[in-house]
Design an enzyme around this catalytic site. Structure first.
Site, PDB file in Angstrom:
ATOM      1  N   GLY A 137       0.805  -1.214   0.000  1.00  0.00           N
ATOM      2  CA  GLY A 137       0.000   0.000   0.000  1.00  0.00           C
ATOM      3  C   GLY A 137       0.838   1.264   0.000  1.00  0.00           C
ATOM      4  N   ILE A 170      -4.360  -1.165  -5.772  1.00  0.00           N
ATOM      5  CA  ILE A 170      -3.511  -2.101  -5.041  1.00  0.00           C
ATOM      6  C   ILE A 170      -3.734  -3.527  -5.565  1.00  0.00           C
ATOM      7  CG2 ILE A 170      -2.814  -2.931  -2.779  1.00  0.00           C
ATOM      8  CD1 ILE A 170      -2.456   0.132  -3.235  1.00  0.00           C
ATOM      9  N   CYS A 246      11.739  -1.011  -2.464  1.00  0.00           N
ATOM     10  CA  CYS A 246      10.896  -2.123  -2.928  1.00  0.00           C
ATOM     11  C   CYS A 246      10.594  -1.972  -4.416  1.00  0.00           C
ATOM     12  CB  CYS A 246       9.581  -2.154  -2.162  1.00  0.00           C
ATOM     13  SG  CYS A 246       9.725  -2.197  -0.382  1.00  0.00           S
ATOM     14  N   GLU A 371       4.074   1.441 -11.037  1.00  0.00           N
ATOM     15  CA  GLU A 371       5.457   1.389 -10.529  1.00  0.00           C
ATOM     16  C   GLU A 371       6.343   2.407 -11.234  1.00  0.00           C
ATOM     17  OE1 GLU A 371       6.812  -2.174  -9.099  1.00  0.00           O
ATOM     18  OE2 GLU A 371       4.866  -3.162  -9.173  1.00  0.00           O
ATOM     19  N   GLY A 372       5.819   3.605 -11.382  1.00  0.00           N
ATOM     20  CA  GLY A 372       6.526   4.684 -12.060  1.00  0.00           C
ATOM     21  C   GLY A 372       6.053   4.799 -13.483  1.00  0.00           C
ATOM     22  N   PHE A 391      10.893  17.560 -10.999  1.00  0.00           N
ATOM     23  CA  PHE A 391       9.679  17.336 -10.221  1.00  0.00           C
ATOM     24  C   PHE A 391       9.271  18.542  -9.379  1.00  0.00           C
ATOM     25  CE2 PHE A 391      11.599  12.954 -10.419  1.00  0.00           C
ATOM     26  CZ  PHE A 391      10.741  12.497 -11.395  1.00  0.00           C
TER      27      PHE A 391
END
Length: 392
Positions: A137, A170, A246, A371-372, A391
């Protein structure tokens, strides 16, 4: 042309760089996918059905946490082995690979890397065996590419933490027994917690009506005054480097997995081009079809070399986040382009469930974002080149 003995493109003889163990792992996973996933995947995707029985089967074949030490139930394998496993599963389906890579890279990895010895012994064997399914999460409704802005939070109540907030998109959440959740403490520092199914105030609503990853189960995590025991806090990490570490592991797996999807599309297109007759000859005889196939094979070969080299760097402990970003972005983009070209070679048949093309294409639309995102990974490379973050 150069082919693996088991029938996938290997134009630059990359098999010569693999060990006997790598080749055995690949064949084992390929046989597993052909037996357990490929005969059923079109129906699962059409019906938006997650086959929960696949979780235990993944555990039995060693697809969960391949790089986790054997003492905790993992495979004790290297990162190239992990990449090969992800490639073979995604050759079957990206949603199936998502189930496995979340379990290994986003649930088992942080518990192993950042957890206590007690946490490792309690959770890792059950996750490795497939007895338990886990989820991760991080993403929130208002914070996707900017995870540091998360509002999910914990308060120290003395003998426990009180967790409030929500997470979205998720993978595995509706069926999970355990969730690794990232939340801010009262000082605004990001901490990781292990939240278990059955804790009061914890729910996992499913997200429906997806056109992508239809054989994977996706949902939310909702925390309404959830009491989390102090011993469920991951003690060995603080800040964004926890979840981002991760994601490095997961993104590496995706860089291999996407090659599997690309190979499946390419192989289907190559075969179809030799069987489909128009103007008295196979459509593979036409220059434009050969151009498509040649470019597909070239792009797959470049992606294979990128993934193999990155795996070698991972094994040596030398791979950095920026290198992983480049491989994830390049290889998923490559696979999506190949899916689109393969669809054209198949003509009208390419949109049907008789062939895997549209399923892969729809799946990869998720993979290129999660994931990006495609653009965020480009900016990670750009910041590395210039020293200036785009960013802020």
């Amino acid at each position: 042309m150069a082919y693996e003995s088991s029938g996938a493109p290997d134009y630059y003889n990359i098999d010569d760089l693999l060990t006997e163990e790598h080749l055995l792992i690949r064949q084992t996973m390929r046989d597993f996918v052909k037996r357990e996933i490929s005969p059923n995947i079109e129906q699962w995707a059409q019906e938006a059905h997650f086959p929960s029985e696949i979780v235990k089967k993944f555990g039995d074949v060693g697809a969960f946490g391949p790089t986790i030490p054997t003492e905790y139930g993992g495979g004790g394998l290297d990162y190239i082995s992990y990449g090969i496993i992800m490639q073979e599963i995604e050759r079957g389906d990206s949603g199936m690979r998502s189930t496995a890579s979340v379990q290994g890279s986003l649930v088992m990895y942080p518990i192993y890397k950042y957890g206590s010895e007690e946490q490792r012994k309690k959770y890792l064997p059950k996750l490795a065996s497939g007895e338990w399914l886990g989820c991760f999460g991080l993403t929130e409704p208002d914070f996707g590419s900017n995870p540091g802005g998360m509002v999910t939070n914990i308060k120290d109540m003395g003998d426990h933490y009180l967790l409030n907030g929500s997470k979205i998109w998720i993978s595995n959440s509706p069926e999970c027994q355990v969730a690794v959740v990232w939340a801010k403490n009262e000082e605004g520092r990001i901490k990781g917690l292990i939240v278990e199914r059955g804790m009061e105030g914890f729910s996992t609503p499913e997200i429906h009506n997806k056109w992508s990853l239809r054989a994977s189960t996706t949902g939310e995590l909702v925390f309404d005054n959830v009491k989390v025991p102090k011993e469920n806090l991951l003690p060995n990490v603080e800040g964004l480097r926890g979840p981002l570490g991760c994601l490095d592991s997961a993104r590496y797996g995706i860089s291999w997995g996407a090659i599997g999807a690309a190979i499946d599309c390419y192989e289907s297109a190559r075969k179809y081009s030799m069987e489909r007759i128009q103007f008295d000859k196979p459509i593979g005889a036409f220059q434009l079809t050969q151009k498509k196939l040649a470019e597909m094979l070239t792009d797959i070969t470049k992606a294979q070399l990128l993934a193999w080299r990155l795996g070698t760097l991972m094994n040596e402990g030398k791979a950095n986040t920026q290198q992983i970003s480049m491989a994830k972005r390049n290889n998923v983009d490559m696979a999506l382009r190949i899916a689109r070209e393969a669809r054209q070679i198949h003509g009208g048949m390419g949109i049907t469930g008789e062939y895997p093309i549209m399923r892969h294409m729809m799946n990869l639309e998720s993979v290129i974002t999660y994931e990006g995102t495609h653009d965020i990974h480009l900016l990670i490379t750009g910041a590395d080149i210039t020293g200036i973050s785009a960013f802020k």
